[in-house]
Every structure is written in structure tokens, then in C-alpha cells.
Design a protein around this motif. Structure first.
Motif, PDB file in Angstrom:
ATOM      1  N   ASP A 105     -23.562 -38.279 -32.530  1.00  0.00           N
ATOM      2  CA  ASP A 105     -22.912 -37.131 -31.912  1.00  0.00           C
ATOM      3  C   ASP A 105     -22.962 -35.731 -32.523  1.00  0.00           C
ATOM      4  N   TRP A 106     -22.661 -35.928 -34.070  1.00  0.00           N
ATOM      5  CA  TRP A 106     -22.837 -34.908 -34.877  1.00  0.00           C
ATOM      6  C   TRP A 106     -24.450 -34.198 -34.816  1.00  0.00           C
ATOM      7  N   HIS A 107     -25.345 -35.240 -35.018  1.00  0.00           N
ATOM      8  CA  HIS A 107     -26.587 -34.984 -34.900  1.00  0.00           C
ATOM      9  C   HIS A 107     -26.898 -34.021 -33.703  1.00  0.00           C
ATOM     10  N   SER A 108     -26.677 -34.688 -32.555  1.00  0.00           N
ATOM     11  CA  SER A 108     -26.917 -34.152 -31.017  1.00  0.00           C
ATOM     12  C   SER A 108     -26.282 -32.724 -31.095  1.00  0.00           C
ATOM     13  N   GLY A 109     -24.982 -32.472 -31.711  1.00  0.00           N
ATOM     14  CA  GLY A 109     -24.348 -31.054 -31.435  1.00  0.00           C
ATOM     15  C   GLY A 109     -24.911 -30.242 -32.619  1.00  0.00           C
ATOM     16  N   ALA A 110     -25.526 -30.676 -33.566  1.00  0.00           N
ATOM     17  CA  ALA A 110     -26.258 -29.852 -34.834  1.00  0.00           C
ATOM     18  C   ALA A 110     -27.597 -29.506 -34.162  1.00  0.00           C
ATOM     19  N   THR A 111     -28.334 -30.303 -33.500  1.00  0.00           N
ATOM     20  CA  THR A 111     -29.562 -29.926 -32.988  1.00  0.00           C
ATOM     21  C   THR A 111     -29.289 -28.796 -31.744  1.00  0.00           C
ATOM     22  N   ALA A 112     -28.184 -29.007 -30.965  1.00  0.00           N
ATOM     23  CA  ALA A 112     -28.096 -28.220 -29.966  1.00  0.00           C
ATOM     24  C   ALA A 112     -27.723 -26.729 -30.558  1.00  0.00           C
ATOM     25  N   LEU A 113     -26.742 -26.664 -31.523  1.00  0.00           N
ATOM     26  CA  LEU A 113     -26.535 -25.535 -32.159  1.00  0.00           C
ATOM     27  C   LEU A 113     -27.851 -24.603 -32.603  1.00  0.00           C
ATOM     28  N   HIS A 114     -28.680 -25.489 -33.448  1.00  0.00           N
ATOM     29  CA  HIS A 114     -29.777 -25.053 -33.970  1.00  0.00           C
ATOM     30  C   HIS A 114     -30.543 -24.299 -32.914  1.00  0.00           C
ATOM     31  N   ALA A 115     -30.781 -25.351 -31.778  1.00  0.00           N
ATOM     32  CA  ALA A 115     -31.620 -24.726 -30.758  1.00  0.00           C
ATOM     33  C   ALA A 115     -31.135 -23.453 -30.061  1.00  0.00           C
ATOM     34  N   ALA A 116     -29.988 -23.131 -29.767  1.00  0.00           N
ATOM     35  CA  ALA A 116     -29.240 -21.897 -29.581  1.00  0.00           C
ATOM     36  C   ALA A 116     -29.310 -20.815 -30.471  1.00  0.00           C
ATOM     37  N   GLY A 117     -29.854 -21.078 -31.771  1.00  0.00           N
ATOM     38  CA  GLY A 117     -29.820 -19.971 -32.791  1.00  0.00           C
ATOM     39  C   GLY A 117     -28.592 -19.510 -33.427  1.00  0.00           C
ATOM     40  N   ARG A 118     -27.569 -20.538 -33.195  1.00  0.00           N
ATOM     41  CA  ARG A 118     -25.992 -20.246 -33.535  1.00  0.00           C
ATOM     42  C   ARG A 118     -25.864 -20.876 -34.976  1.00  0.00           C
ATOM     43  N   ASP A 119     -26.766 -21.485 -35.631  1.00  0.00           N
ATOM     44  CA  ASP A 119     -26.578 -22.028 -36.953  1.00  0.00           C
ATOM     45  C   ASP A 119     -26.837 -21.011 -38.009  1.00  0.00           C
ATOM     46  N   SER A 120     -26.085 -21.291 -39.199  1.00  0.00           N
ATOM     47  CA  SER A 120     -26.554 -20.254 -40.270  1.00  0.00           C
ATOM     48  C   SER A 120     -26.976 -20.822 -41.622  1.00  0.00           C
ATOM     49  N   LEU A 121     -27.188 -20.139 -42.282  1.00  0.00           N
ATOM     50  CA  LEU A 121     -27.936 -20.510 -43.903  1.00  0.00           C
ATOM     51  C   LEU A 121     -26.954 -21.316 -44.598  1.00  0.00           C
ATOM     52  N   HIS A 122     -25.697 -20.819 -44.644  1.00  0.00           N
ATOM     53  CA  HIS A 122     -24.588 -21.262 -45.470  1.00  0.00           C
ATOM     54  C   HIS A 122     -23.253 -22.037 -45.112  1.00  0.00           C
ATOM     55  N   ALA A 123     -23.361 -22.099 -43.407  1.00  0.00           N
ATOM     56  CA  ALA A 123     -22.290 -22.713 -42.918  1.00  0.00           C
ATOM     57  C   ALA A 123     -22.531 -23.208 -41.303  1.00  0.00           C
ATOM     58  N   ALA A 124     -21.723 -24.193 -41.137  1.00  0.00           N
ATOM     59  CA  ALA A 124     -22.061 -24.630 -39.545  1.00  0.00           C
ATOM     60  C   ALA A 124     -20.766 -25.342 -39.056  1.00  0.00           C
ATOM     61  N   ARG A 125     -20.342 -25.076 -37.844  1.00  0.00           N
ATOM     62  CA  ARG A 125     -19.382 -25.772 -37.177  1.00  0.00           C
ATOM     63  C   ARG A 125     -19.766 -26.480 -36.052  1.00  0.00           C
ATOM     64  N   VAL A 126     -20.089 -27.910 -36.019  1.00  0.00           N
ATOM     65  CA  VAL A 126     -20.556 -28.707 -35.151  1.00  0.00           C
ATOM     66  C   VAL A 126     -19.370 -29.284 -34.220  1.00  0.00           C
ATOM     67  N   ASP A 127     -19.103 -28.743 -33.009  1.00  0.00           N
ATOM     68  CA  ASP A 127     -17.837 -29.214 -32.222  1.00  0.00           C
ATOM     69  C   ASP A 127     -18.206 -29.780 -31.073  1.00  0.00           C
ATOM     70  N   THR A 128     -18.060 -31.231 -31.161  1.00  0.00           N
ATOM     71  CA  THR A 128     -18.354 -32.125 -29.802  1.00  0.00           C
ATOM     72  C   THR A 128     -17.066 -32.780 -29.512  1.00  0.00           C
TER      73      THR A 128
END
Length: 162
Positions: A105-128
């Protein structure tokens, strides 16, 4: 042929580094989120300390792993289920091991976050719906927390996970 900008290429490289760095860290415990806590303290370089939260609804066990990272393991008193982890230190945890059955679930959420361009260099919040993971930091200074929203005991909020 599709081309991408330097910004997109940089984001992709950063995302790949984040995943590989997080996967390479030391596993903080023998049990993962959602598992029943082991009867004894996980092996650590320093002894564990324990405290209670919300009038005894949960206990928090703190320990330092072999890499020097400090972990808090949150365990529901009612059923012994690990519902959250927090960490801070020089090495990132192995999130696949830490999240156990919630890693996909985390991997899917992180992939979606990245695809949307909402990830950042030093921090991320993956909310599933099943798991929330906040991670960030820089080399030798990692911090984060992961929890199961549906498993939070009564009287405990995400703000209590520190």
C-alpha cells in the motif's frame, strides 16, 4: 519518443534514491505494523524503555538499533498489536520490513505521489486508507513515523506519535 525536463529527471532520480536508501536501512524490530508485539524486547544496542499513553490504552517501547537510530514502537494494550512506529537517527529504517503487509500500500501511494509531482527531495507523506507514512531528513539525519489509522486505540491521535 517522450522527452522530460531536467526537473522531471531530477525528481525521478531523487525518488529512486529515496526508495533505495529506505530499503537499505536496518530493520528496527522483529515485528511489523499490524503484528502482535513480541514478548521480549527486540535486539538493540541499548536497553528498551517503556511508557504508557492515554491512561494505559497503549504502551510505547523505545530502543536504539545497531545503526544508532532511535525507535518508538507503539503497542495497543488491549490486543498487543503494533499500530505505529516513529524513528529518528543517522540511518533510515527498512520500510518494507517495518510496514510488513502494508508495504505494498505504501509503495502504491508513494508511486501515485511521485506521478502527481507532489513528492519532494527531503520529505514525503504517503497517506493511504490503511497506512500513513511520513519520512524525511538528509543524510545521517532521518526522521519519520508510520501508523495504521484504523488501529489507533481510543484516546490516541496521530499527534501523540512522536
Amino acid at each position: 519518443m517522450k522527452t522530460c525536463s531536467c526537473l522531471q529527471a531530477g525528481r525521478a532520480a531523487t525518488f529512486a534514491c529515496l526508495f533505495s536508501g529506505l530499503a537499505a536501512g536496518a530493520a528496527p524490530a522483529h515485528a511489523a505494523l499490524g503484528d502482535t508485539a513480541p514478548a521480549e524486547t527486540p535486539q538493540a544496542s541499548t536497553p528498551a524503555n517503556a511508557q504508557t499513553l492515554a491512561g494505559g490504552a497503549a504502551r510505547v517501547t523505545s530502543y536504539v538499533d545497531a545503526g544508532g537510530t532511535h525507535f518508538n514502537e507503539y503497542i495497543a494494550t488491549r490486543n498487543g498489536q503494533i499500530f505505529a512506529y516513529t524513528w529518528q537517527g543517522p540511518t533510515p529504517p527498512d520500510l518494507d520490513a517495518l510496514l510488513g503487509r502494508y508495504a505494498a500500500d505504501w509503495h502504491s501511494g508513494a508511486t501515485a505521489l511521485h506521478a502527481a509531482g507532489r513528492d519532494s527531495l527531503h520529505a514525503a507523506r504517503v497517506d493511504t486508507p490503511t497506512v500513513v507514512v511520513e519520512s524525511g531528513g538528509q543524510m545521517r539525519s532521518y526522521i519519520g513515523r508510520a501508523w495504521l489509522p484504523a488501529a489507533l486505540p481510543a484516546g490516541i491521535t496521530e499527534g501523540d506519535l512522536q
